[in-house]
Scaffold this motif. Structure first.
Motif, mmCIF file in Angstrom:
data_model
loop_
_atom_site.group_PDB
_atom_site.id
_atom_site.type_symbol
_atom_site.label_atom_id
_atom_site.label_comp_id
_atom_site.label_asym_id
_atom_site.label_seq_id
_atom_site.Cartn_x
_atom_site.Cartn_y
_atom_site.Cartn_z
ATOM 1 N N UNK A 12 0.827 -1.214 0.000
ATOM 2 C CA UNK A 12 0.000 0.000 0.000
ATOM 3 C C UNK A 12 0.866 1.271 0.000
ATOM 4 N N UNK A 13 2.003 1.247 0.697
ATOM 5 C CA UNK A 13 2.869 2.431 0.739
ATOM 6 C C UNK A 13 3.546 2.736 -0.602
ATOM 7 N N UNK A 14 3.462 1.815 -1.555
ATOM 8 C CA UNK A 14 4.002 2.046 -2.903
ATOM 9 C C UNK A 14 2.998 2.780 -3.793
ATOM 10 N N UNK A 15 1.760 2.916 -3.342
ATOM 11 C CA UNK A 15 0.673 3.439 -4.182
ATOM 12 C C UNK A 15 1.017 4.780 -4.831
ATOM 13 N N UNK A 16 1.495 5.747 -4.062
ATOM 14 C CA UNK A 16 1.771 7.073 -4.617
ATOM 15 C C UNK A 16 2.804 7.002 -5.745
ATOM 16 N N UNK A 19 1.301 5.372 -8.858
ATOM 17 C CA UNK A 19 0.436 6.306 -9.586
ATOM 18 C C UNK A 19 1.250 7.354 -10.342
ATOM 19 N N UNK A 20 2.368 7.787 -9.790
ATOM 20 C CA UNK A 20 3.239 8.740 -10.496
ATOM 21 C C UNK A 20 3.785 8.119 -11.782
ATOM 22 N N UNK A 21 4.229 6.872 -11.694
ATOM 23 C CA UNK A 21 4.775 6.185 -12.878
ATOM 24 C C UNK A 21 3.680 5.966 -13.917
ATOM 25 N N UNK A 22 2.472 5.621 -13.466
ATOM 26 C CA UNK A 22 1.339 5.461 -14.385
ATOM 27 C C UNK A 22 1.064 6.783 -15.105
ATOM 28 N N UNK A 65 14.562 2.751 -4.828
ATOM 29 C CA UNK A 65 13.859 3.608 -5.781
ATOM 30 C C UNK A 65 12.872 2.753 -6.566
ATOM 31 N N UNK A 66 11.632 3.206 -6.665
ATOM 32 C CA UNK A 66 10.640 2.465 -7.427
ATOM 33 C C UNK A 66 10.866 2.745 -8.910
ATOM 34 N N UNK A 67 11.257 1.718 -9.652
ATOM 35 C CA UNK A 67 11.645 1.849 -11.052
ATOM 36 C C UNK A 67 10.513 1.544 -12.023
ATOM 37 N N UNK A 68 9.594 0.672 -11.610
ATOM 38 C CA UNK A 68 8.539 0.236 -12.534
ATOM 39 C C UNK A 68 7.418 -0.434 -11.755
ATOM 40 N N UNK A 69 6.315 -0.589 -12.439
ATOM 41 C CA UNK A 69 5.148 -1.254 -11.868
ATOM 42 C C UNK A 69 4.501 -2.142 -12.928
ATOM 43 N N UNK A 70 3.827 -3.179 -12.474
ATOM 44 C CA UNK A 70 3.084 -4.057 -13.380
ATOM 45 C C UNK A 70 2.048 -4.832 -12.575
ATOM 46 N N UNK A 71 1.009 -5.236 -13.261
ATOM 47 C CA UNK A 71 0.027 -6.148 -12.696
ATOM 48 C C UNK A 71 0.282 -7.504 -13.344
ATOM 49 N N UNK A 72 0.361 -8.534 -12.527
ATOM 50 C CA UNK A 72 0.584 -9.887 -13.028
ATOM 51 C C UNK A 72 -0.371 -10.824 -12.311
ATOM 52 N N UNK A 101 1.762 -2.347 -17.121
ATOM 53 C CA UNK A 101 3.201 -2.256 -16.926
ATOM 54 C C UNK A 101 3.680 -0.870 -17.347
ATOM 55 N N UNK A 102 4.455 -0.231 -16.474
ATOM 56 C CA UNK A 102 5.001 1.090 -16.773
ATOM 57 C C UNK A 102 6.339 1.244 -16.060
ATOM 58 N N UNK A 103 7.262 1.915 -16.752
ATOM 59 C CA UNK A 103 8.606 2.139 -16.223
ATOM 60 C C UNK A 103 8.775 3.627 -15.924
ATOM 61 N N UNK A 104 9.364 3.925 -14.782
ATOM 62 C CA UNK A 104 9.686 5.302 -14.415
ATOM 63 C C UNK A 104 10.407 5.968 -15.580
ATOM 64 N N UNK A 105 9.969 7.172 -15.973
ATOM 65 C CA UNK A 105 10.511 7.845 -17.154
ATOM 66 C C UNK A 105 12.016 8.053 -17.082
#
Length: 174
Positions: A12-16, A19-22, A65-72, A101-105
Motif C-alpha cells: 500500500x505504501x508504494x501506491x503514490x 500512480x506517479x509512474x502510471x 527507488x521504485x523503477x517500474x510497476x506491473x500487474x501480473x 506495466x510502466x517504467x519510471x521515465x
C-alpha cells in the motif's frame, strides 16, 4: 543499466509512486498519439484493486527507488475468451497475464521491462504454467517491438470491456 533490481509484490505504501509512474506513462503514450491509457485509466481504484488481490508488483533498485510497476496474474482474463484469431494454447488454457506495466521515465530503455517479463515468466515456470499472454494498442510500437524481441507471437485481436481494440500476443514458457 541498473544491476541490482528486485521484483516485489507491491505494498500500500508504494501506491503514490505507482500512480506517479502510471501518470508518466499516460503522458508518454499521449505524446505519441496513442489512445491507450487515456481517459483516466488506469486509476487509483484499479491499482488499489490490484494491491488488494496481491497482483500488483514493483521493481525497486538497490536503494529502494521504485523503477517500474506491473500487474501480473494467473487468473483468466475475461476479454481473452473471445479472439479474432487463435491463442497458441486455446481459449480454455491456464496462462499468466501482464497488464498495467510502466517504467519510471528516468529509467526507460534500461532493460527494466524485459526484467519484468523474465520475472513473471519465472513465476509461471515455478507454478508449472506454460503460457503468458499480453495485449497492447496497435500503435504502441515500443511494446510491440519488445514483445517480438522476447519471443511473443501475435495471435489476433481482442476487445476490451469498453470495446477498445487490442493486439493479443502469447508466448509458450518452458
Amino acid at each position: 543499466m541498473i544491476y541490482l533490481m528486485k521484483f516485489l509484490t507491491a505494498k500500500k505504501e508504494d501506491l503514490f509512486a505507482i500512480l506517479q509512474i502510471i501518470e508518466q506513462a499516460q503522458s508518454y503514450l499521449a505524446g505519441q498519439n496513442i489512445e491507450q491509457w487515456q481517459n483516466g485509466y488506469p486509476n487509483e481504484n484499479v491499482i488499489l484493486k490490484d494491491l488488494k488481490n496481491g497482483e500488483s508488483y514493483v521493481v525497486k533498485s538497490e536503494n529502494s527507488t521504485l523503477l517500474a510497476t506491473a500487474m501480473f496474474t494467473t487468473k483468466n482474463e475475461p476479454t481473452y475468451k473471445t479472439i479474432q484469431g487463435d491463442w497458441i494454447t486455446g481459449t480454455d488454457a491456464i496462462y499468466g497475464v501482464i497488464h498495467r506495466m510502466a517504467v519510471n521515465e528516468n529509467f526507460r530503455g534500461t532493460g527494466i521491462a524485459k526484467f519484468i517479463f523474465n520475472q513473471c515468466e519465472e513465476l509461471l515456470k515455478q507454478n508449472a504454467i506454460d503460457s503468458m499472454r499480453i495485449d497492447t494498442h496497435e500503435n504502441n510500437l515500443g511494446m510491440k517491438t519488445l514483445l517480438k524481441k522476447l519471443g511473443y507471437n501475435y495471435c489476433g485481436i481482442i476487445y476490451l470491456e469498453n470495446n477498445d481494440k487490442r493486439l493479443a500476443f502469447e508466448k509458450l514458457i518452458f
